[in-house]
Design a protein around this motif. Structure first.
Motif, PDB file in Angstrom:
ATOM      1  N   ILE A 248     -23.602  17.067  -6.127  1.00 45.29           N
ATOM      2  CA  ILE A 248     -24.173  16.180  -5.111  1.00 45.29           C
ATOM      3  C   ILE A 248     -25.485  16.781  -4.630  1.00 45.29           C
ATOM      4  O   ILE A 248     -25.548  17.969  -4.299  1.00 45.29           O
ATOM      5  CB  ILE A 248     -23.216  16.001  -3.910  1.00 45.29           C
ATOM      6  N   GLU A 249     -26.526  15.954  -4.573  1.00 40.54           N
ATOM      7  CA  GLU A 249     -27.832  16.441  -4.118  1.00 40.54           C
ATOM      8  C   GLU A 249     -27.880  16.411  -2.597  1.00 40.54           C
ATOM      9  O   GLU A 249     -28.272  15.421  -1.984  1.00 40.54           O
ATOM     10  CB  GLU A 249     -28.954  15.596  -4.723  1.00 40.54           C
ATOM     11  N   ALA A 250     -27.479  17.534  -2.004  1.00 36.02           N
ATOM     12  CA  ALA A 250     -27.459  17.624  -0.540  1.00 36.02           C
ATOM     13  C   ALA A 250     -28.834  17.907   0.036  1.00 36.02           C
ATOM     14  O   ALA A 250     -29.029  17.790   1.249  1.00 36.02           O
ATOM     15  CB  ALA A 250     -26.486  18.707  -0.102  1.00 36.02           C
ATOM     16  N   ASN A 251     -29.773  18.302  -0.817  1.00 37.75           N
ATOM     17  CA  ASN A 251     -31.121  18.638  -0.336  1.00 37.75           C
ATOM     18  C   ASN A 251     -32.160  17.635  -0.844  1.00 37.75           C
ATOM     19  O   ASN A 251     -33.340  17.969  -0.989  1.00 37.75           O
ATOM     20  CB  ASN A 251     -31.497  20.061  -0.750  1.00 37.75           C
ATOM     21  N   LYS A 256     -32.224   8.212   3.584  1.00 42.28           N
ATOM     22  CA  LYS A 256     -30.840   7.997   3.196  1.00 42.28           C
ATOM     23  C   LYS A 256     -30.632   6.703   2.430  1.00 42.28           C
ATOM     24  O   LYS A 256     -29.777   6.611   1.543  1.00 42.28           O
ATOM     25  CB  LYS A 256     -29.939   8.024   4.438  1.00 42.28           C
ATOM     26  N   GLU A 257     -31.419   5.686   2.773  1.00 46.45           N
ATOM     27  CA  GLU A 257     -31.235   4.397   2.104  1.00 46.45           C
ATOM     28  C   GLU A 257     -31.671   4.438   0.639  1.00 46.45           C
ATOM     29  O   GLU A 257     -31.354   3.524  -0.134  1.00 46.45           O
ATOM     30  CB  GLU A 257     -31.981   3.285   2.850  1.00 46.45           C
ATOM     31  N   GLY A 261     -26.424  10.536  -2.357  1.00 43.81           N
ATOM     32  CA  GLY A 261     -25.679  11.735  -1.989  1.00 43.81           C
ATOM     33  C   GLY A 261     -24.763  11.549  -0.797  1.00 43.81           C
ATOM     34  O   GLY A 261     -23.638  12.055  -0.765  1.00 43.81           O
ATOM     35  N   ASN A 262     -25.215  10.773   0.208  1.00 42.01           N
ATOM     36  CA  ASN A 262     -24.389  10.583   1.398  1.00 42.01           C
ATOM     37  C   ASN A 262     -23.135   9.776   1.085  1.00 42.01           C
ATOM     38  O   ASN A 262     -22.053  10.057   1.607  1.00 42.01           O
ATOM     39  CB  ASN A 262     -25.208   9.905   2.495  1.00 42.01           C
ATOM     40  N   ARG A 263     -23.285   8.782   0.216  1.00 39.15           N
ATOM     41  CA  ARG A 263     -22.104   7.989  -0.170  1.00 39.15           C
ATOM     42  C   ARG A 263     -21.123   8.836  -0.960  1.00 39.15           C
ATOM     43  O   ARG A 263     -19.907   8.797  -0.719  1.00 39.15           O
ATOM     44  CB  ARG A 263     -22.554   6.773  -0.985  1.00 39.15           C
ATOM     45  N   THR A 268     -16.176  12.271  -1.246  1.00 37.77           N
ATOM     46  CA  THR A 268     -15.645  13.605  -1.566  1.00 37.77           C
ATOM     47  C   THR A 268     -14.981  14.231  -0.343  1.00 37.77           C
ATOM     48  O   THR A 268     -13.938  14.904  -0.463  1.00 37.77           O
ATOM     49  CB  THR A 268     -16.773  14.520  -2.075  1.00 37.77           C
ATOM     50  N   THR A 269     -15.573  14.028   0.838  1.00 35.45           N
ATOM     51  CA  THR A 269     -14.962  14.545   2.065  1.00 35.45           C
ATOM     52  C   THR A 269     -13.571  13.961   2.265  1.00 35.45           C
ATOM     53  O   THR A 269     -12.617  14.683   2.608  1.00 35.45           O
ATOM     54  CB  THR A 269     -15.855  14.205   3.279  1.00 35.45           C
TER      55      THR A 269
END
Length: 565
Positions: A248-251, A256-257, A261-263, A268-269
């Motif tokens: 996941i590209e956290a950086n 965000k749109e 990565g956030n989705r 995953t969380t």
């Protein structure tokens, strides 16, 4: 003097950090708190250890109830024996000790001495001490940060039951290729998926998808938000995997749109919170601000973030090795028996017969060896020890006898012995006219076997260390050696041998019988006890070669050099 303000947003937690560099202490702390969500119990910048040593700080932190993981950047140690004692205490309390040791190169060792005022120590000896005492050694700042982040994630560590089988999920085929390489380089495994998992994935992936590990979710997982959670669930429940990792590209710096990565992190969380299998996250690239909306919820669910496949897999390897070390140390043999101090020996290079008597006093087998002062005596002694025999020049100033024509092998009669005696005198005198020759050693020829070198060298920081490797005349060419800190147990001796590149030669190749590993390990243990017993008076010891015979046939020392202070 270095001073710095306490960083804003200081996050309290279970990690204590000790650093000889004030600048790096801030760098490491900021990366842990802001990019990994890892809180700290202490930050100690100890500089040149003028007052309190690194070892003393570590000892304090091992006993601190608020600290669960201890990390350090060290240039040089002041109390290496205390370091190993602290490491054993940390192991007993299940507190990982993670150290980045500077000074591995010659240039950095010089810098460490001038910067910190302490010896950096030979890199291979420090690594041996770390390995033997259960210290997790890392080799870069990025590996340090990711290893701390992994070990400090309590939920992840509790779920990890051991094993090196890594499952990988990514939306990039190229990243799958790179992480597969990183897994192999780290000494981990990427097993294929079970048939049951493959069957499930064929129903999820598009027709062009490839249901294998590493698992490429293809562009479909970006287009259909239902696909990623199903892929992850299938990987989590695959019995072939010990750990699941998700790319996941956290950086990703985009809004965000515009990014997925956030989705993916939200899914995953949710999966990690319900999973009994450990799940870790890794980004493809290193650096840049990490999205707190990704890293903090994931960490709370027990899924730590790491940056870059190479450092992520190195951190997982470190966890696997530490888990294996703890397990083996709990079942290992005890070698804490008292070793008495040896009586003083005459200084200098011991004569061959005296060196062999020393070895025999520690139950180390040696070939029958006698000293002759003339050709007739050599012939007589050869008959006594039994043919065939070897003749070797005896002189304290000739450590490498074969280099000056001082060795004759395979002599099968008294006539050959007499001729060889004169030949050795002539050849040695031609090379070294002024050298004093004390005589010629007569030895029974040892049966063939694998030639090893086993000895003791003195490190300025750790004192006597055991050196074991493949020997004979090619020892300096092959340079295949491993190092241990005495005294050694039988299990530690075996681990020493297994680190050699030529280890397969001892297990039996192409129909050859395996070597007598039990006898070799026993001899390593005995040499380590010899080193402890002689203490400061032993400058160096070389048994080269130590011939290792086939299984149950034992070992025998053929040549030995012992130097006494």
């Amino acid at each position: 003097l270095f001073s710095s303000v306490i960083p804003q947003g200081f996050l309290a937690g279970p990690v204590a950090l000790v650093s000889q560099s004030g600048g790096l202490s801030t760098t490491i702390a900021n990366a842990l708190m802001h990019n990994r969500g890892v809180g700290l119990s202490y930050i100690v910048s100890c500089g040149n250890q003028a007052g309190v040593t690194v070892e003393e700080y570590l000892n304090y932190l091992v006993e601190d109830d608020r600290t669960r993981v201890i990390a350090a950047f060290v240039e040089g140690f002041k109390q290496p024996k205390k370091l190993m004692a602290v490491a054993h205490k940390a192991l007993a309390q299940n507190k990982p000790l993670i150290i980045l040791k500077g000074g591995r190169s010659e240039v950095s060792r010089r810098t460490a001495v001038t910067h910190s005022g302490s010896l950096a120590g030979a890199a291979e000896v420090v690594e041996a001490a770390f390995r033997q005492s259960g210290i997790v050694q890392v080799h870069s700042l990025n590996e340090l940060i990711d290893t701390i982040g992994l070990f400090a994630c309590e939920t992840f560590v509790e779920r990890y039951k051991g094993g090196r089988r890594i499952g990988i999920l990514s939306g990039s085929g190229g990243e799958c290729t790179l992480v597969a390489d990183a897994i192999e380089e780290a000494g981990l495994k990427s097993p294929d998926l079970s048939d049951e998992t493959k069957s499930q994935l064929r129903e999820i992936l598009p027709d062009f998808g490839n249901p294998h590990n590493p698992l490429d979710g293809t562009g479909a997982m970006y287009d259909d938000e239902k696909i990623f959670p199903r892929l992850l669930d299938a990987l989590i429940h695959d019995a072939n995997m010990d750990v699941v990792t998700v790319n996941i590209e956290a950086n990703d710096p985009r809004p965000k749109e515009l990014k997925s990565g956030n989705r993916f992190s939200a899914a995953t969380t949710k999966a990690a919170a319900a999973s009994e299998k450990p799940i870790a996250i890794f980004s493809s690239v290193i650096g840049g601000a990490v999205d707190p909306d990704i890293v903090f919820p994931l960490r709370a669910a027990g899924a730590p973030l790491m940056e870059g496949a190479e450092f992520a897999m190195a951190a997982l390897r470190n966890l696997a090795e530490h888990h294996e070390f703890r397990k083996s140390s709990q079942a290992s043999d005890n070698h804490d028996s008292v070793i008495s101090e040896h009586e003083p020996l005459p200084s200098g290079i011991l004569p061959t017969e005296a060196a062999f008597r020393l070895l025999q006093s520690f139950d180390i087998p040696v070939v029958p060896t006698l000293l002759a002062r003339n050709a007739e005596e050599a012939a007589e002694l050869a008959t006594r020890v039994g043919f065939s025999v070897a003749l070797k020049v005896e002189s304290p100033s000739i450590p490498h006898k074969s280099d000056v024509g001082g060795v004759e092998l395979g002599l099968a009669s008294t006539a050959e012995v007499r001729e060889a005696f004169f030949r050795i005198h002539e050849q040695v005198t031609a090379h070294l006219p002024a050298t004093e020759i004390a005589g010629i050693v007569v030895q029974h020829m040892a049966p063939e076997g694998v030639e090893m070198i086993l000895g003791v060298k003195r490190d300025p920081l750790f004192g006597p260390v055991i050196v074991c490797g493949f020997g004979g005349i090619f020892v300096e060419l092959l340079k295949d050696v491993a190092i241990g800190i005495p005294p050694l147990s039988q299990q530690q001796a075996l681990s020493l041998i297994q680190r050699l590149r030529g280890w397969p030669l001892l297990t039996g190749l192409r129909g050859e019988p395996p070597a007598d590993m039990n006898a070799l390990c026993n001899t390593i243990v005995k040499v380590s006890r010899l080193a402890v017993s002689l203490g400061e008076q032993l400058v160096a010891l070389d048994i080269n070669p130590l011939v290792v015979h086939s299984n149950n046939q034992g070992v025998v020392a053929v040549d030995a050099l012992v130097e006494i202070r």
